[in-house]
Design a protein around this motif. Structure first.
Motif, PDB file in Angstrom:
ATOM      1  N   PHE A  32       0.843  -1.185   0.000  1.00 40.00           N
ATOM      2  CA  PHE A  32       0.000   0.000   0.000  1.00 40.00           C
ATOM      3  C   PHE A  32       0.884   1.243   0.000  1.00 40.00           C
ATOM      4  CE2 PHE A  32      -2.876  -3.057   2.093  1.00 40.00           C
ATOM      5  CZ  PHE A  32      -4.001  -2.913   1.288  1.00 40.00           C
ATOM      6  N   GLN A  33       0.743   2.071  -1.013  1.00 35.55           N
ATOM      7  CA  GLN A  33       1.405   3.375  -1.030  1.00 35.55           C
ATOM      8  C   GLN A  33       0.358   4.413  -0.658  1.00 35.55           C
ATOM      9  OE1 GLN A  33       3.560   4.092  -4.684  1.00 35.55           O
ATOM     10  NE2 GLN A  33       4.944   2.377  -4.345  1.00 35.55           N
ATOM     11  N   LEU A  34       0.632   5.147   0.407  1.00 36.92           N
ATOM     12  CA  LEU A  34      -0.368   6.024   0.997  1.00 36.92           C
ATOM     13  C   LEU A  34      -0.219   7.474   0.539  1.00 36.92           C
ATOM     14  CD1 LEU A  34      -0.338   4.587   4.633  1.00 36.92           C
ATOM     15  CD2 LEU A  34      -1.556   3.754   2.601  1.00 36.92           C
ATOM     16  N   GLU A  35      -1.286   8.224   0.746  1.00 38.79           N
ATOM     17  CA  GLU A  35      -1.311   9.624   0.342  1.00 38.79           C
ATOM     18  C   GLU A  35      -0.294  10.472   1.106  1.00 38.79           C
ATOM     19  OE1 GLU A  35      -2.769  10.929  -2.082  1.00 38.79           O
ATOM     20  OE2 GLU A  35      -4.527   9.743  -2.613  1.00 38.79           O
ATOM     21  N   SER A  39       4.430   3.855   3.118  1.00 39.83           N
ATOM     22  CA  SER A  39       3.953   2.626   2.498  1.00 39.83           C
ATOM     23  C   SER A  39       4.157   1.456   3.457  1.00 39.83           C
ATOM     24  CB  SER A  39       4.684   2.369   1.179  1.00 39.83           C
ATOM     25  OG  SER A  39       6.065   2.133   1.408  1.00 39.83           O
ATOM     26  N   THR A  47     -11.953  -6.140  -0.326  1.00 36.00           N
ATOM     27  CA  THR A  47     -12.170  -4.703  -0.413  1.00 36.00           C
ATOM     28  C   THR A  47     -13.582  -4.379   0.045  1.00 36.00           C
ATOM     29  OG1 THR A  47     -12.886  -4.889  -2.726  1.00 36.00           O
ATOM     30  CG2 THR A  47     -10.575  -4.340  -2.343  1.00 36.00           C
ATOM     31  N   SER A  81      -9.934   3.972   1.601  1.00 37.01           N
ATOM     32  CA  SER A  81      -9.381   4.268   0.282  1.00 37.01           C
ATOM     33  C   SER A  81      -8.918   5.718   0.187  1.00 37.01           C
ATOM     34  CB  SER A  81     -10.424   3.990  -0.798  1.00 37.01           C
ATOM     35  OG  SER A  81     -11.542   4.856  -0.643  1.00 37.01           O
ATOM     36  N   ASP A  83      -7.062   7.163   2.146  1.00 35.50           N
ATOM     37  CA  ASP A  83      -5.672   7.226   2.591  1.00 35.50           C
ATOM     38  C   ASP A  83      -4.708   6.512   1.644  1.00 35.50           C
ATOM     39  OD1 ASP A  83      -6.460   8.571   4.927  1.00 35.50           O
ATOM     40  OD2 ASP A  83      -6.938   6.665   5.908  1.00 35.50           O
ATOM     41  N   VAL A  84      -5.260   5.786   0.660  1.00 35.93           N
ATOM     42  CA  VAL A  84      -4.440   4.970  -0.239  1.00 35.93           C
ATOM     43  C   VAL A  84      -4.315   5.646  -1.598  1.00 35.93           C
ATOM     44  CG1 VAL A  84      -4.173   2.727  -1.365  1.00 35.93           C
ATOM     45  CG2 VAL A  84      -5.156   2.855   0.942  1.00 35.93           C
ATOM     46  N   LYS A  85      -3.086   5.695  -2.102  1.00 37.67           N
ATOM     47  CA  LYS A  85      -2.817   6.275  -3.420  1.00 37.67           C
ATOM     48  C   LYS A  85      -2.641   5.201  -4.481  1.00 37.67           C
ATOM     49  CE  LYS A  85       0.402   9.493  -5.671  1.00 37.67           C
ATOM     50  NZ  LYS A  85       1.611  10.349  -5.464  1.00 37.67           N
ATOM     51  N   VAL A  87      -1.916   0.633  -5.017  1.00 39.31           N
ATOM     52  CA  VAL A  87      -1.725  -0.720  -4.483  1.00 39.31           C
ATOM     53  C   VAL A  87      -0.900  -1.500  -5.498  1.00 39.31           C
ATOM     54  CG1 VAL A  87      -2.813  -2.807  -3.611  1.00 39.31           C
ATOM     55  CG2 VAL A  87      -3.978  -0.613  -3.350  1.00 39.31           C
ATOM     56  N   LYS A 101      -5.358   5.078  -7.723  1.00 34.97           N
ATOM     57  CA  LYS A 101      -6.527   5.939  -7.575  1.00 34.97           C
ATOM     58  C   LYS A 101      -6.403   7.078  -8.585  1.00 34.97           C
ATOM     59  CE  LYS A 101      -6.954   8.250  -3.720  1.00 34.97           C
ATOM     60  NZ  LYS A 101      -7.176   8.379  -2.273  1.00 34.97           N
TER      61      LYS A 101
END
Length: 272
Positions: A32-35, A39, A47, A81, A83-85, A87, A101
């Motif tokens: 997960f790479q986050l905003e 990560s 999901t 979602s 917070d997630v940029k 996957v 996203k």
């Protein structure tokens, strides 16, 4: 078009889904790479989605959260979602898929882009000067009987902050299998940045391939052949037959992606 598209976004029900092709089982390693720039890796098992549908046709499963099992505590968690940029899906040490996203706009026949955007997580098919994203759309009766209807495609100029839906929003109401490409020229013009050689190519493509829906009709015939040949291959194997429409979806998506890739390659040649 804008009103149609964003009205559809408001017609949804909240549900918990596992993406059949990507998240079945607890051994799916993802990153997960986050905003916020951080990560972490985990095992993705499902999901939380807002299922956007009209009747029984699922237009999109807009992801509102990801469910995962931590590598260290082996407990189940959920992350929004928002917070997630991105996957990243792994197959062993290698990257198998990337899901991003993206902000999506629609375009009309006059080349006007919608003012508003809608967020959606889409799988990245090609990463270049123009990025290509896609997802498959299904009509589901009950919980398990799902039938492939068409594929959505999104194109994004690497210099833009948004992608453009390259499939007609009305294509989901088409009784034929596979999406209409009637919007493809308008979508590419919208992200072409005024590149004259490429727009000239689009003029020729429009005249030679889109006139009288020539290409669309050809592709529709191919889609039917893909379905018939796959059905024939699977019909003697009950377990494989359960996956028929998912395999058909992937095959048709791949064939239609070839059309998009051909145009993208022309852009890369003509607009260095």
């Amino acid at each position: 078009m804008k009103k149609i598209f964003f009205t559809l976004l408001c017609i949804f029900s909240l549900s918990v889904n596992a993406q059949k092709n990507k998240t079945d089982g607890e051994n799916n390693l993802v990153e997960f790479q986050l905003e916020d720039g951080t990560s972490f890796k985990a095992h993705l098992y499902g999901t939380v989605t807002k299922t956007i549908n009209v009747g029984q046709i699922i237009l999109n499963n807009r992801i509102s959260g990801f469910q995962y099992i931590g590598l260290e505590d082996e407990k189940k968690h959920e992350i929004s979602s928002k917070d997630v940029k991105k996957v990243i899906y792994y197959n062993g040490e290698e990257i198998a898929d990337v899901q991003e996203k993206i902000k999506v706009k629609t375009v009309d026949k006059k080349g006007n882009l919608s003012d508003d955007t809608a967020d959606t997580f889409e799988f990245l098919l090609y990463d270049g000067k123009i990025k290509l994203y896609s997802s498959n759309v299904f009509e589901c009766i009950g919980l398990y009987a799902c039938y492939y209807t068409h594929s959505n495609f999104y194109i994004k100029n690497s210099d833009d902050s948004f992608a453009v839906l390259a499939v007609k929003p009305k294509s989901q109401f088409n009784s034929k299998m596979g999406s209409s490409i009637g919007n493809i020229v308008d979508a590419f013009r919208a992200i072409s940045k005024g590149c004259s050689p490429f727009n000239q190519y689009l003029d020729v493509f429009d005249k030679e391939m889109m006139q009288d829906k020539q290409l669309d009709k050809t592709l529709q015939k191919e889609y039917q052949e893909i379905y018939k040949s796959t059905e024939q291959e699977f019909k003697k194997d009950r377990e494989r037959f359960k996956t028929l429409f998912y395999v058909v979806a992937d095959k048709i998506q791949t064939r239609q992606a070839e059309v998009y890739m051909g145009i993208i390659k022309e852009y890369e040649k003509k607009c260095p």
